[in-house]
Design a protein around this motif. Structure first.
Motif, PDB file in Angstrom:
ATOM      1  N   ALA A 568       0.828  -1.216   0.000  1.00 33.38           N
ATOM      2  CA  ALA A 568       0.000   0.000   0.000  1.00 33.38           C
ATOM      3  C   ALA A 568       0.861   1.264   0.000  1.00 33.38           C
ATOM      4  O   ALA A 568       0.681   2.144  -0.860  1.00 33.38           O
ATOM      5  CB  ALA A 568      -0.972  -0.012   1.177  1.00 33.38           C
ATOM      6  N   THR A 571       2.554   1.605  -3.410  1.00 34.00           N
ATOM      7  CA  THR A 571       1.642   2.026  -4.484  1.00 34.00           C
ATOM      8  C   THR A 571       1.281   3.503  -4.349  1.00 34.00           C
ATOM      9  O   THR A 571       1.223   4.230  -5.351  1.00 34.00           O
ATOM     10  CB  THR A 571       0.370   1.157  -4.461  1.00 34.00           C
ATOM     11  N   LEU A 572       1.040   3.956  -3.121  1.00 26.58           N
ATOM     12  CA  LEU A 572       0.720   5.379  -2.912  1.00 26.58           C
ATOM     13  C   LEU A 572       1.895   6.268  -3.318  1.00 26.58           C
ATOM     14  O   LEU A 572       1.708   7.353  -3.895  1.00 26.58           O
ATOM     15  CB  LEU A 572       0.348   5.615  -1.449  1.00 26.58           C
ATOM     16  N   HIS A 573       3.118   5.801  -3.028  1.00 25.70           N
ATOM     17  CA  HIS A 573       4.304   6.571  -3.431  1.00 25.70           C
ATOM     18  C   HIS A 573       4.397   6.665  -4.958  1.00 25.70           C
ATOM     19  O   HIS A 573       4.673   7.746  -5.508  1.00 25.70           O
ATOM     20  CB  HIS A 573       5.554   5.894  -2.854  1.00 25.70           C
ATOM     21  N   GLU A 576       1.791   9.023  -6.276  1.00 25.45           N
ATOM     22  CA  GLU A 576       2.159  10.424  -6.038  1.00 25.45           C
ATOM     23  C   GLU A 576       3.185  10.894  -7.078  1.00 25.45           C
ATOM     24  O   GLU A 576       3.083  12.019  -7.602  1.00 25.45           O
ATOM     25  CB  GLU A 576       2.720  10.558  -4.622  1.00 25.45           C
ATOM     26  N   PHE A 608      -6.615   2.391   2.050  1.00 29.19           N
ATOM     27  CA  PHE A 608      -5.939   2.718   0.796  1.00 29.19           C
ATOM     28  C   PHE A 608      -6.822   3.611  -0.076  1.00 29.19           C
ATOM     29  O   PHE A 608      -6.361   4.621  -0.635  1.00 29.19           O
ATOM     30  CB  PHE A 608      -5.586   1.432   0.055  1.00 29.19           C
ATOM     31  N   GLN A 611      -6.866   7.129   1.174  1.00 28.28           N
ATOM     32  CA  GLN A 611      -5.621   7.834   0.877  1.00 28.28           C
ATOM     33  C   GLN A 611      -5.532   8.200  -0.601  1.00 28.28           C
ATOM     34  O   GLN A 611      -4.992   9.268  -0.956  1.00 28.28           O
ATOM     35  CB  GLN A 611      -4.434   6.962   1.294  1.00 28.28           C
ATOM     36  N   VAL A 612      -6.063   7.333  -1.487  1.00 29.06           N
ATOM     37  CA  VAL A 612      -6.087   7.661  -2.915  1.00 29.06           C
ATOM     38  C   VAL A 612      -6.947   8.904  -3.151  1.00 29.06           C
ATOM     39  O   VAL A 612      -6.572   9.812  -3.910  1.00 29.06           O
ATOM     40  CB  VAL A 612      -6.610   6.463  -3.736  1.00 29.06           C
ATOM     41  N   LEU A 615      -5.036  11.989  -2.246  1.00 30.48           N
ATOM     42  CA  LEU A 615      -4.025  12.340  -3.247  1.00 30.48           C
ATOM     43  C   LEU A 615      -4.668  13.019  -4.459  1.00 30.48           C
ATOM     44  O   LEU A 615      -4.161  14.026  -4.973  1.00 30.48           O
ATOM     45  CB  LEU A 615      -3.282  11.087  -3.699  1.00 30.48           C
TER      46      LEU A 615
END
Length: 763
Positions: A568, A571-573, A576, A608, A611-612, A615
């Motif tokens: 997770a 993937t978020l990194h 971004e 997740f 957080q998406v 972003l």
């Protein structure tokens, strides 16, 4: 197979327990508990030689005063003597004086009976707190005209009468019991005999006391017979519990005991003989197989043993103990059942529950004499897809079919299922190359399951067992199978570089620092819009620029990140970084969409998704510029969760693409349920579609059907110009592959996006 040692142990324990039971109080209690079985199966009529004159309810109603005057007994005695009774026995207490005239009347009647009268004697406690027993004898006036017999009844410890003594001692004299006197049987005063409770008390002839007194009876019923006079009315007490007939009057118990002795004197059978007979029968149980047969045989033998004991009892009047032999058979049966259960547990512990194949524990426990062999691990790489489409049972059947084929290559024909998707077997070290070639040919052939032909994808690893532990060789072979799958080959030898493996595992400990230190970077592979001949989309591919190891490909750390729960944040990194880069090229007037791969583990992860959203809300890029790629197997693994997650992405404005389409088992009708914008045809169908008729038909039909559903089609793995021409001809929307471009860093991507017809200006 049951070992002889186990059989002998079960038999020995059963025999010892049976012998010990007969010597314990528990054994006696068990025997008493089983006593109803001795009599319940047979209902015997009385001989008729003993007649009971019942002091019944009618008599108590007629003679209302208690105690009754002894003149009533005198009149009854005279009536019975006149009717021809052979003898008259009283179960009535005459130990105290009454009215002198009445005593004299009874004494006179007894004198006229000329020695044919038997009077009772017994002992009774002196008082509640006095342990002495006081003997009760008839008064002297009556005693001199009659014989004396004991009427004492001794119930067992549970309060139930089952036996009668041959005699008791009263006033220092051994006297026969009433039943022994009537039957003219002798025996020791300390011995007792079992009462035959199969004799039905209702079959013993009875006459009412008052009817006999008044002469209202058939004299033929008492002529030549022994007559017992005693109380049967409930209010007179003198009642006892019996195993079969419940609570009955004491005079009826005396009659049953007399009937028993009239048939013969019961003998006590030898316990060892009964146990030996049970042991012979138990041998049959020890030879049975299968828990159902064991229980059925044990039950039948228990019934047979009890039947034999009861038959001998009723035919020969020999009373063998029932409990020890029954216990022996029961223990033998229980021992065999227990051993069968333990054997089943052991078998289940060493066998796969779904397929019945020996499992990992069975493999690790299979210590063979030789060590010059190798371990082969065979992994079914599309197992999740098979499971999603076929279900548990049919997937297990497919695994069995593959195991049957693998067994033809193994050194001993045994194939083990070491986990859901993995099989293992041993192979002679000198036969590896030929055996693996044959295995590939067999395994990759379609298998028939539930009337369907199923393609199974597989990879294999081979590790030399040498003299090390088998578990290590299996682990090496499994790792080699993983490497073979990633390398696109069918099989590989295991590498012995355990230090290198340890280093790759330690990468997970460094991942967090790598994210913070900017070591995780994104490369982009362009996708060509065929109708426009433009690069209008790219796929983001993650790389790790390690300061020591150098550039690390995703195949080396993405699976570890998924397994360790770090996928997770990774993937978020990446997301971004993609949003930042997308904002940069859009600032230069280039509107190119970017695709980001989303792991199956993240499809339905609430945190997740939240957080998406955060972003996207902060990004200077419209959500429609993003494409989330999910694999076909991930979408089918949990369809409900997949649909919910993908609908959420769509609602955010993100486009959704199904990656690797065709490698799973979904259909376009199923895809209609998903909020997709495009599908990506897997490279295995695309690479040769221009020269392989079947692949070409699949690509063409998929493009047509996808367009009917309003979906775009991306063909990946394009490496030949002829393949690209074919894709244009069938109307495919996008092409991706080395022919178009290899993955590249953002700095190298700028010229391709900005130059000539490769870019599309913002409207």
């Amino acid at each position: 197979m049951i070992r002889p040692v186990a059989l002998w142990l079960i038999a020995a324990l059963a025999i010892v327990a049976a012998l010990a039971l007969g010597e314990t109080r528990f054994g006696a209690a068990t025997e008493r508990l089983l006593s109803p079985l001795r009599f319940a199966a047979v209902d015997k009529p009385a001989s008729g030689r003993v007649v009971v004159i019942a002091m019944d309810a009618a008599s108590t109603a007629s003679i209302s005063r208690w105690p009754w005057s002894r003149t009533h007994f005198a009149r009854v005695l005279d009536r019975l003597r006149a009717a021809g009774a052979s003898s008259v026995a009283f179960d009535v207490n005459f130990s105290s004086r009454s009215d002198p005239a009445a005593d004299e009347a009874l004494a006179g009647a007894m004198a006229r009976a000329d020695g044919q009268v038997v009077l009772p004697t017994f002992a009774q406690p002196a008082g509640a707190d006095d342990g002495r027993m006081i003997d009760a004898l008839p008064i002297a006036a009556l005693h001199k005209h009659a014989a004396l017999a004991s009427v004492m009844i001794a119930p067992d410890p549970d309060g139930i009468v089952r036996a009668m003594p041959f005699g008791t001692i009263t006033a220092g004299v051994a006297r026969p019991t009433l039943s022994a006197y009537i039957a003219a049987r002798s025996g020791s005063a300390v011995d007792a005999f079992p009462i035959d409770m199969s004799i039905n008390p209702a079959s013993i002839p009875q006459l009412s006391f008052v009817a006999v007194r008044d002469g209202h009876f058939d004299a033929a019923k008492v002529k030549g017979r022994t007559v017992l006079i005693g109380a049967t009315a409930i209010e007179m007490g003198d009642r006892y519990a019996t195993p079969i007939w419940g609570v009955i009057p004491g005079v009826m118990i005396q009659a049953l005991a007399a009937e028993t002795l009239l048939r013969g004197v019961p003998a006590q059978g030898n316990a060892a003989l009964a146990i030996a007979m049970a042991a012979i029968l138990a041998l049959v149980v020890l030879r049975r197989r299968g828990i159902g047969w064991i229980i059925a045989t044990g039950s039948a033998l228990m019934a047979l043993f009890a039947g034999l004991i009861i038959a001998v009892q009723h035919v020969a009047m020999v009373y063998f103990p029932l409990a020890p032999g029954a216990l022996l058979i029961a223990l033998a049966t229980a021992g065999m059942v227990l051993r069968h259960i333990l054997g089943t547990f052991r078998q289940q512990r060493l066998a796969d529950a779904q397929t019945g194949l020996p499992n990992r524990l069975a493999l690790l426990g299979a210590r063979k004499a030789g060590t010059d062999d190798v371990v082969v691990a065979l992994q079914i790489t599309n197992y999740d897809s098979l499971l999603a489409v076929l279900g548990d049972r049919s997937t297990a059947d497919a695994v069995l079919r593959i195991a049957e084929r693998a067994g033809l290559s193994s050194s001993d024909g045994i194939v083990y299922r070491v986990d859901d998707r993995s099989l293992a077997f041993t192979l002679a070290a000198g036969d590896v190359d030929d055996a693996m070639t044959a295995l590939r040919s067999m395994v990759l052939q379609p298998v028939d399951v539930a009337g369907r032909r199923i393609d199974v994808s597989a990879s294999a690893g081979v590790a030399r067992r040498a003299s090390g532990p088998l578990e290590s060789a299996l682990a090496d072979a499994t790792l080699a199978a993983d490497n073979a799958q990633r390398a696109g080959s069918f099989w590989q030898y295991a590498r012995t570089d355990r230090d290198g493996l340890a280093r790759s595992l330690s990468l997970m400990g460094e991942l967090e620092d790598a994210l913070a230190g900017g070591q995780i970077v994104v490369f982009y592979q362009p996708k060509l819009a065929l109708a426009e001949n433009r690069i209008t989309s790219v796929e983001a591919l993650v790389r790790w620029r390690h300061p020591v190891v150098g550039m690390i490909g995703p195949d080396q750390f993405i699976p570890l990140a998924e397994q360790s729960g770090r996928i997770a944040p990774l993937t978020l990194h990446v997301l971004e970084l993609v949003l930042r880069d997308s904002a940069a090229w859009r600032a230069r007037g280039i509107a190119v969409s970017a695709a980001v791969n989303i792991s199956a583990k993240l499809l339905s992860a609430p945190l997740f998704n939240t957080q998406v959203e955060a972003l996207l809300a902060r990004a200077a890029v419209p959500a429609g510029a993003l494409i989330f790629e999910v694999t076909e197997s991930a979408a089918m693994l949990d369809p409900e969760a997949a649909v919910a997650a993908l609908c959420r992405y769509r609602d955010l404005g993100v486009l959704v693409s199904m990656d690797d389409y065709g490698t799973g088992q979904s259909t376009l009708s199923y895809l209609r349920q998903l909020p997709l914008s495009e599908i990506k045809l897997d490279r295995s169908f695309v690479q040769h579609c221009h020269e392989n008729v079947n692949d070409g038909l699949l690509v063409r039909s998929t493009v047509d059907l996808a367009h009917d559903l309003g979906l775009r089609v991306v063909a990946e793995g394009v490496e030949a110009a002829a393949c690209l021409d074919f894709l244009r001809a069938v109307g495919c929307d996008y092409a991706q592959g080395y022919l178009i471009s290899r993955p590249m860093a953002l700095a190298d991507l700028w010229p391709l996006l900005a130059g000539g017809d490769a870019a599309r200006q913002v409207a």
